[in-house]
Design an enzyme around this catalytic site. Structure first.
Site, PDB file in Angstrom:
ATOM      1  N   GLU A   1      45.856  44.369  47.202  1.00  5.47           N
ATOM      2  CA  GLU A   1      45.171  43.070  47.263  1.00  5.47           C
ATOM      3  C   GLU A   1      45.108  42.495  45.844  1.00  5.47           C
ATOM      4  O   GLU A   1      45.710  41.474  45.559  1.00  5.47           O
ATOM      5  CB  GLU A   1      43.761  43.237  47.850  1.00  5.47           C
ATOM      6  CG  GLU A   1      42.969  41.945  47.943  1.00  5.47           C
ATOM      7  CD  GLU A   1      41.487  42.174  48.300  1.00  5.47           C
ATOM      8  OE1 GLU A   1      41.000  43.315  48.150  1.00  5.47           O
ATOM      9  OE2 GLU A   1      40.824  41.201  48.704  1.00  5.47           O
TER      10      GLU A   1
ATOM     11  N   HIS B   1      33.202  43.248  56.231  1.00  5.85           N
ATOM     12  CA  HIS B   1      32.141  43.815  55.389  1.00  5.85           C
ATOM     13  C   HIS B   1      30.784  43.298  55.855  1.00  5.85           C
ATOM     14  O   HIS B   1      30.580  42.083  55.952  1.00  5.85           O
ATOM     15  CB  HIS B   1      32.364  43.427  53.928  1.00  5.85           C
ATOM     16  CG  HIS B   1      33.607  44.035  53.336  1.00  5.85           C
ATOM     17  ND1 HIS B   1      33.592  45.181  52.585  1.00  5.85           N
ATOM     18  CD2 HIS B   1      34.910  43.657  53.420  1.00  5.85           C
ATOM     19  CE1 HIS B   1      34.830  45.481  52.208  1.00  5.85           C
ATOM     20  NE2 HIS B   1      35.650  44.572  52.713  1.00  5.85           N
TER      21      HIS B   1
ATOM     22  N   HIS C   1      38.282  45.137  60.041  1.00  2.00           N
ATOM     23  CA  HIS C   1      37.987  45.022  58.605  1.00  2.00           C
ATOM     24  C   HIS C   1      37.014  43.870  58.361  1.00  2.00           C
ATOM     25  O   HIS C   1      37.421  42.727  58.157  1.00  2.00           O
ATOM     26  CB  HIS C   1      39.301  44.804  57.831  1.00  2.00           C
ATOM     27  CG  HIS C   1      39.144  44.889  56.337  1.00  2.00           C
ATOM     28  ND1 HIS C   1      39.988  45.642  55.539  1.00  2.00           N
ATOM     29  CD2 HIS C   1      38.253  44.310  55.495  1.00  2.00           C
ATOM     30  CE1 HIS C   1      39.614  45.517  54.273  1.00  2.00           C
ATOM     31  NE2 HIS C   1      38.560  44.706  54.219  1.00  2.00           N
TER      32      HIS C   1
ATOM     33  N   ASP D   1      37.545  40.089  56.941  1.00  2.00           N
ATOM     34  CA  ASP D   1      37.065  40.538  55.628  1.00  2.00           C
ATOM     35  C   ASP D   1      35.590  40.162  55.459  1.00  2.00           C
ATOM     36  O   ASP D   1      34.735  41.035  55.472  1.00  2.00           O
ATOM     37  CB  ASP D   1      37.920  39.969  54.491  1.00  2.00           C
ATOM     38  CG  ASP D   1      37.984  40.893  53.290  1.00  2.00           C
ATOM     39  OD1 ASP D   1      37.560  42.055  53.413  1.00  2.00           O
ATOM     40  OD2 ASP D   1      38.456  40.457  52.221  1.00  2.00           O
TER      41      ASP D   1
ATOM     42  N   GLY E   1      35.795  47.397  46.549  1.00  3.38           N
ATOM     43  CA  GLY E   1      35.426  46.971  45.193  1.00  3.38           C
ATOM     44  C   GLY E   1      36.659  46.625  44.369  1.00  3.38           C
ATOM     45  O   GLY E   1      37.762  46.515  44.902  1.00  3.38           O
TER      46      GLY E   1
ATOM     47  N   HIS F   1      41.398  49.892  50.857  1.00  2.00           N
ATOM     48  CA  HIS F   1      41.774  48.592  50.297  1.00  2.00           C
ATOM     49  C   HIS F   1      42.904  48.865  49.290  1.00  2.00           C
ATOM     50  O   HIS F   1      42.721  49.636  48.346  1.00  2.00           O
ATOM     51  CB  HIS F   1      40.608  47.990  49.521  1.00  2.00           C
ATOM     52  CG  HIS F   1      39.580  47.319  50.360  1.00  2.00           C
ATOM     53  ND1 HIS F   1      38.650  48.014  51.081  1.00  2.00           N
ATOM     54  CD2 HIS F   1      39.324  45.997  50.577  1.00  2.00           C
ATOM     55  CE1 HIS F   1      37.863  47.140  51.713  1.00  2.00           C
ATOM     56  NE2 HIS F   1      38.249  45.927  51.433  1.00  2.00           N
TER      57      HIS F   1
ATOM     58  N   HIS G   1      44.374  45.023  53.675  1.00  2.00           N
ATOM     59  CA  HIS G   1      45.178  43.954  53.054  1.00  2.00           C
ATOM     60  C   HIS G   1      46.676  44.312  52.992  1.00  2.00           C
ATOM     61  O   HIS G   1      47.450  43.870  53.804  1.00  2.00           O
ATOM     62  CB  HIS G   1      44.651  43.545  51.660  1.00  2.00           C
ATOM     63  CG  HIS G   1      43.244  43.052  51.706  1.00  2.00           C
ATOM     64  ND1 HIS G   1      42.905  41.844  52.271  1.00  2.00           N
ATOM     65  CD2 HIS G   1      42.072  43.610  51.297  1.00  2.00           C
ATOM     66  CE1 HIS G   1      41.601  41.672  52.183  1.00  2.00           C
ATOM     67  NE2 HIS G   1      41.062  42.729  51.609  1.00  2.00           N
TER      68      HIS G   1
HETATM   69 ZN   LIG Z   1      37.725  44.077  52.386  1.00  2.00          ZN
END
Ligand SMILES: [Zn+2]
Length: 344
Positions: free
Chosen positions: A208, A23, A21, A286, A178, A205, A229
């Protein structure tokens, strides 16, 4: 960014790790940002690497929305194929330097279509960078195509179609990223049905910035086999048992969770409880830039803040390889290599 950040030590640096995970648009090198900005006439929030690293890093007590604002800066540099390919290649190199053998990078291609590129061209550029970095460093790489849950459904359907089109050509899964609060999974049911029909794996996701209902929808509607998460899974005992019994893997990002206040502190993060109760967990970064972390430093946090032993962290690392979205023979090879390395 130095893998030694946080002083996790050689044993954690040497431990073979899988990153599930991370980005792409949250993990640029500050030095590369400066170079890309110079060549493209873009003004950044700072003029040198240290200042930029500081400006991009999210401190504690930020909301998820505040965290996401930083991405407008990185995305301004990611609107041409050359920049995207370089950023992807460097991300593989940086992970390889800290013992990562398997890397799944995620990105929403439509975020890089402000300039000359179409979404498929963005995917091609990311894959080219991952392939180049992977070949140089001996890392197996894949791309997860994200759709943005705060954008109306026609967008997620297009991203789902794109993910399916590149299935088996480097794209391994579909994700919704998002703003989570106010943008439930069911808004994107059509996209999720499409990827399910195609047999493309799903990780979402969830849990979170919103509670257990979001995780429940990720399982019921998204048929997610992994959850990004899952921090707020702790609020629902029955759901926690369901996640454990189904063998769902949580992609846990400790520092990111503390920064966005999904967890009040490292010490109170539910990772320890999940692990002790038999929930399958992996550790992930992340966003290396916004969170100011490496995967090794996150393992160091688990050890120092939550009391994980090296044996426990080795088990968590293995879960990362077990949960890789790859063909069975590739997973078997990765696990053989992992087992051989840790038994030495
Ligand atoms: Zn993420």
């Amino acid at each position: 960014m130095s893998p030694e950040r946080g002083g996790p030590g050689d044993d954690l640096l040497r431990l073979p790790k899988a990153e599930l995970h991370v980005h792409l648009d949250g993990s640029l090198r500050p030095e590369t940002m400066l170079e890309l900005a110079r060549g493209r006439g873009i003004v950044l929030p700072a003029k040198d690497a240290a200042g930029l690293e500081n400006a991009m890093r999210v401190r504690e007590a930020a909301s998820l929305e505040e965290y996401l604002e930083r991405f407008t800066v990185t995305l301004s540099l990611m609107q041409d194929a050359e920049a995207i390919e370089r950023i992807a290649q460097e991300l593989v190199v940086d992970h390889a330097a800290e013992g990562v053998r398997y890397l799944e990078v995620r990105f929403c291609p439509s975020l890089a279509t402000e300039g000359e590129l179409s979404s498929p061209e963005v995917v091609e550029a990311v894959l080219a960078g991952l392939d180049r970095g992977g070949a140089e460093c001996g890392v197996v790489t894949r791309l997860i195509v994200c759709a943005l849950r705060n954008v109306a459904a026609p967008h997620s359907l297009r991203m789902a179609e794109l993910a399916v089109a590149y299935r088996g050509r480097g794209v391994c899964a579909f994700d919704l990223a998002g703003a989570e609060a106010g943008h439930p999974v069911h808004d994107h049911a059509e996209a999720l049905a499409l990827v399910q029909q195609a047999g493309l794996p799903v990780t979402l996701h969830a849990g979170e910035a919103f509670g257990p209902d979001s995780i429940r929808e990720a399982l019921d509607i998204g048929r997610a086999s992994r959850i990004g998460h899952g921090t707020r899974l702790i609020e629902d005992e029955a759901l926690l048992a369901r996640v454990r019994n189904a063998g769902i893997v949580l992609e846990v990002c400790l520092t990111s969770n503390v920064q966005t206040r999904a967890a009040a502190s490292y010490a109170s993060h539910p990772l320890r409880r999940y692990f002790d109760e038999g929930v399958r967990v992996s550790l992930c970064t992340d966003n290396r830039l916004m969170s100011g972390v490496t995967l090794t430093s996150e393992y160091g946090c688990a050890r120092d803040e939550l009391g994980f032993s090296l044996a426990e962290l080795t088990r968590i690392a293995r879960t990362g390889f077990e949960a890789a979205f790859v063909a069975q023979d590739v997973r078997a090879r990765l696990l053989d290599q992992f087992d051989a390395a840790v038994s030495r």
